[in-house]
Design a protein around this motif. Structure first.
Motif, mmCIF file in Angstrom:
data_model
loop_
_atom_site.group_PDB
_atom_site.id
_atom_site.type_symbol
_atom_site.label_atom_id
_atom_site.label_comp_id
_atom_site.label_asym_id
_atom_site.label_seq_id
_atom_site.Cartn_x
_atom_site.Cartn_y
_atom_site.Cartn_z
ATOM 1 N N ILE A 1 -39.318 -9.962 21.387
ATOM 2 C CA ILE A 1 -39.615 -8.840 22.274
ATOM 3 C C ILE A 1 -39.388 -7.496 21.594
ATOM 4 O O ILE A 1 -40.242 -6.600 21.646
ATOM 5 C CB ILE A 1 -38.761 -8.923 23.560
ATOM 6 N N THR A 2 -38.254 -7.340 20.934
ATOM 7 C CA THR A 2 -37.953 -6.058 20.299
ATOM 8 C C THR A 2 -38.887 -5.779 19.130
ATOM 9 O O THR A 2 -39.268 -4.624 18.896
ATOM 10 C CB THR A 2 -36.489 -5.997 19.828
ATOM 11 N N ASP A 3 -39.283 -6.810 18.402
ATOM 12 C CA ASP A 3 -40.219 -6.618 17.292
ATOM 13 C C ASP A 3 -41.582 -6.158 17.792
ATOM 14 O O ASP A 3 -42.220 -5.286 17.181
ATOM 15 C CB ASP A 3 -40.384 -7.910 16.491
ATOM 16 N N ILE A 4 -42.041 -6.743 18.904
ATOM 17 C CA ILE A 4 -43.332 -6.329 19.457
ATOM 18 C C ILE A 4 -43.270 -4.874 19.911
ATOM 19 O O ILE A 4 -44.180 -4.076 19.639
ATOM 20 C CB ILE A 4 -43.743 -7.244 20.628
ATOM 21 N N ALA A 5 -42.176 -4.506 20.586
ATOM 22 C CA ALA A 5 -42.019 -3.120 21.027
ATOM 23 C C ALA A 5 -41.998 -2.167 19.828
ATOM 24 O O ALA A 5 -42.619 -1.095 19.864
ATOM 25 C CB ALA A 5 -40.737 -2.967 21.846
ATOM 26 N N ALA A 6 -41.308 -2.555 18.766
ATOM 27 C CA ALA A 6 -41.255 -1.720 17.560
ATOM 28 C C ALA A 6 -42.632 -1.588 16.919
ATOM 29 O O ALA A 6 -43.007 -0.503 16.441
ATOM 30 C CB ALA A 6 -40.254 -2.303 16.570
ATOM 31 N N ASN A 7 -43.391 -2.676 16.897
ATOM 32 C CA ASN A 7 -44.749 -2.616 16.349
ATOM 33 C C ASN A 7 -45.633 -1.673 17.164
ATOM 34 O O ASN A 7 -46.447 -0.927 16.608
ATOM 35 C CB ASN A 7 -45.372 -4.016 16.329
ATOM 36 N N ILE A 8 -45.476 -1.712 18.483
ATOM 37 C CA ILE A 8 -46.231 -0.791 19.337
ATOM 38 C C ILE A 8 -45.851 0.647 19.017
ATOM 39 O O ILE A 8 -46.712 1.522 18.855
ATOM 40 C CB ILE A 8 -45.982 -1.102 20.824
#
Length: 267
Positions: free
Chosen positions: A69-76
């Motif tokens: 979840i945090t990686d996806i948010a960071a990618n966004i």
């Protein structure tokens, strides 16, 4: 339309980025081209639509995927930064996507005007997370084959005697691996929202009124919201059923939320 890619993460942009911005985050096993088709048709004339695509959700079977979840948010965040975008008027997330949307809003790196979560699961599953994720992934794998979920899972998701195959398959990837489903479910079930900060934006909490776990998640979200909070229940519906069957109502709520932030209608 422009596409930005980072490893197995993708992000699509539809429309001029100078317009008010709406970010739509898909759910577990959902493909944005299918699940958001009606929302895009309704909103793209007046808004810039931003469509992240998590690993394993590219409509092909990817056996080895990393979903966090945090990686996806960071990618966004990184993708938006490269576009010179520091704020989003409305972020809408469905199911697994609601958790990603919540993380994006809680981090505060990108300013979120209004957060809309639909069918959010904010109850940390703890020790039962792996088993629950396995069962849910297995049940989702049945749907494209036209096979129904077992009665217990159908009850949890609130479908009653309605056909969950017809409700969910129009939203789903045509091709997706068990690994992508399992890791998405596990990332969602093990996400600990209690360890995060508070929501500083306005929050709209949507869910099908027949979903079993939504009320607990609503209480968690309400307690963490410092801005305005509103609940939208879709009567006689289960998980993601409104997106599948009443997308016009969701589109109207998204547009209304964006207009409120701009204080005037979008022409």
């Amino acid at each position: 339309m422009t596409v930005m890619m980072k490893d197995s993460f993708k992000c699509e942009f539809i429309g001029d980025t100078t317009r008010p911005k709406i970010l739509l985050m898909h759910g577990m096993g959902f493909w944005w081209k299918k699940c958001f088709r009606e929302l895009i048709d309704a909103l793209s004339d007046n808004y810039c639509i931003i469509l992240p695509e998590a690993a394993g959700h590219h409509n092909v079977k990817e056996k080895k995927v990393h979903i966090d979840i945090t990686d996806i948010a960071a990618n966004i965040e990184n993708t938006l930064k490269e576009k010179g975008i520091n704020s989003i008027d409305v972020v809408y997330g469905i199911s697994f996507g609601a958790t990603v949307a919540a993380e994006l809003a809680l981090r505060g790196i990108v300013n979120v005007g209004t957060l809309i979560v639909d069918g959010a699961q904010f109850v940390n599953m703890g020790g039962s997370g792996k088993l629950s994720a396995f069962v849910m992934a297995w049940q989702f794998m049945r749907l494209p084959k036209g096979r129904h979920m077992n009665s217990y899972v159908r009850g949890q998701l609130g479908y009653g005697d309605r056909d969950e195959v017809k409700i969910l398959t129009p939203l789903m990837c045509d091709e997706i691996s068990f690994s992508a489903l399992y890791r998405s479910a596990l990332a969602c079930y093990m996400y600990d929202i209690s360890s995060r900060g508070d929501f500083r934006c306005d929050l709209v909490f949507m869910y099908g009124a027949d979903e079993q776990f939504a009320a607990k998640s609503e209480m968690i979200a309400r307690a963490k919201t410092k801005g305005g909070f509103r609940t939208m229940k879709f009567r006689g519906m289960g998980h993601a059923e409104a997106l599948s069957c009443s997308a016009d109502e969701i589109a109207a709520t998204i547009s209304d939320s964006a207009v409120r932030k701009h204080k005037k209608p979008v022409i």
